[in-house]
Design an enzyme around this catalytic site. Structure first.
Site, mmCIF file in Angstrom:
data_model
loop_
_atom_site.group_PDB
_atom_site.id
_atom_site.type_symbol
_atom_site.label_atom_id
_atom_site.label_comp_id
_atom_site.label_asym_id
_atom_site.label_seq_id
_atom_site.Cartn_x
_atom_site.Cartn_y
_atom_site.Cartn_z
ATOM 1 N N GLY A 140 38.786 8.878 21.183
ATOM 2 C CA GLY A 140 37.529 9.594 21.029
ATOM 3 C C GLY A 140 36.364 8.663 20.762
ATOM 4 N N SER A 141 35.440 9.128 19.924
ATOM 5 C CA SER A 141 34.205 8.379 19.680
ATOM 6 C C SER A 141 34.418 7.106 18.878
ATOM 7 C CB SER A 141 33.190 9.274 18.966
ATOM 8 O OG SER A 141 32.706 10.263 19.852
ATOM 9 N N THR A 142 35.580 6.942 18.250
ATOM 10 C CA THR A 142 35.821 5.683 17.537
ATOM 11 C C THR A 142 35.767 4.502 18.508
ATOM 12 O OG1 THR A 142 38.227 5.833 17.791
ATOM 13 C CG2 THR A 142 37.268 6.828 15.822
ATOM 14 N N PHE A 143 36.048 4.757 19.784
ATOM 15 C CA PHE A 143 36.069 3.671 20.761
ATOM 16 C C PHE A 143 34.661 3.196 21.107
ATOM 17 C CE2 PHE A 143 37.590 1.347 24.516
ATOM 18 C CZ PHE A 143 38.740 0.801 23.979
ATOM 19 N N LYS A 144 33.643 3.971 20.721
ATOM 20 C CA LYS A 144 32.272 3.509 20.938
ATOM 21 C C LYS A 144 32.027 2.188 20.216
ATOM 22 C CE LYS A 144 29.898 7.920 21.739
ATOM 23 N NZ LYS A 144 30.497 9.163 21.272
#
Length: 215
Positions: A140-144
């Site tokens: 999810g957004s942690t990969f940003k």
């Protein structure tokens, strides 16, 4: 301590073997590794039992208990890592289980441990799965964070670089809708703000700057 014991796992020599750190460090805990090899040889020659080594965790028992209490009946995990050292201070998972009930000191205690084991296996909420390490989740957004780090390290972008985000972006015919803009009247955001507000459109553009091969 039930709040921390399942992280260490269980040791059940008469029934279900071992798991967790008990399994990972079995040789160290049992004295087959981790201490002076000459001492091990000498003890073998003298037919003496090996002396196991201690395994010291970095968990903070009080914080671990607090995290476990806050999770309560919710399914999930809480992890706290000390940034400077990488030490894991909290690794809570819910639902959890009590490995003390799986330990048996003699075969006569097996039936009660076996009954408890079966309740864990039959539980649809999978308490034997430590969600912090064994749960399977999309990043999810942690990969940003990874995307931004690559862009900055490789010189594709900087924290103050400005990107347009008016609510959507089309990539190869697919419309990616922005869900996170805190101010819909704004259409320009820095990479730093993109991370702060988890802006999909901004980080998608950063990802395209990097490209698949470089990524």
């Amino acid at each position: 301590n039930p709040a921390t014991a399942y992280v260490g796992g269980y040791y059940s020599p008469f029934l279900i073997a071992s798991s967790g750190l008990e399994a990972t460090y079995a040789d160290v805990l049992g004295g087959q590794a981790g201490n002076n090899p000459l001492t091990r040889v000498l003890r073998n020659l003298l037919h003496q039992p090996q002396q196991g080594s201690h395994l010291k965790l970095t968990l903070d028992a009080d914080l671990q208990t607090s995290a476990q209490d806050m999770l309560s009946s919710h399914k999930g995990a809480v992890v706290v890592i000390e940034v400077e050292t990488g030490n894991v201070i909290v690794m809570a998972s819910s639902p959890a289980y009590d490995p003390n009930q799986l330990f048996t000191s003699s075969p006569s205690e097996n039936p009660s441990a076996q009954a408890y084991w079966q309740t864990l296996v039959d539980n649809a909420d999978a308490p034997l799965v430590t969600r912090a390490t064994l749960g399977v989740y999309t990043p999810g957004s942690t990969f940003k964070t990874v995307t931004a780090a690559i862009a900055i390290e490789k010189g594709y972008s900087s924290p103050d670089e400005v990107y347009e985000d008016d609510g959507e972006i089309v990539i190869d015919g697919r419309v990616l809708v922005e869900q996170n803009r805190p101010d819909e009247s704004r259409t320009e955001w820095t990479l730093r703000e993109g991370l702060m507000w988890s802006l999909n459109v901004v980080l998608a553009q950063v990802g395209m700057q990097i490209g698949g091969d470089e990524f």
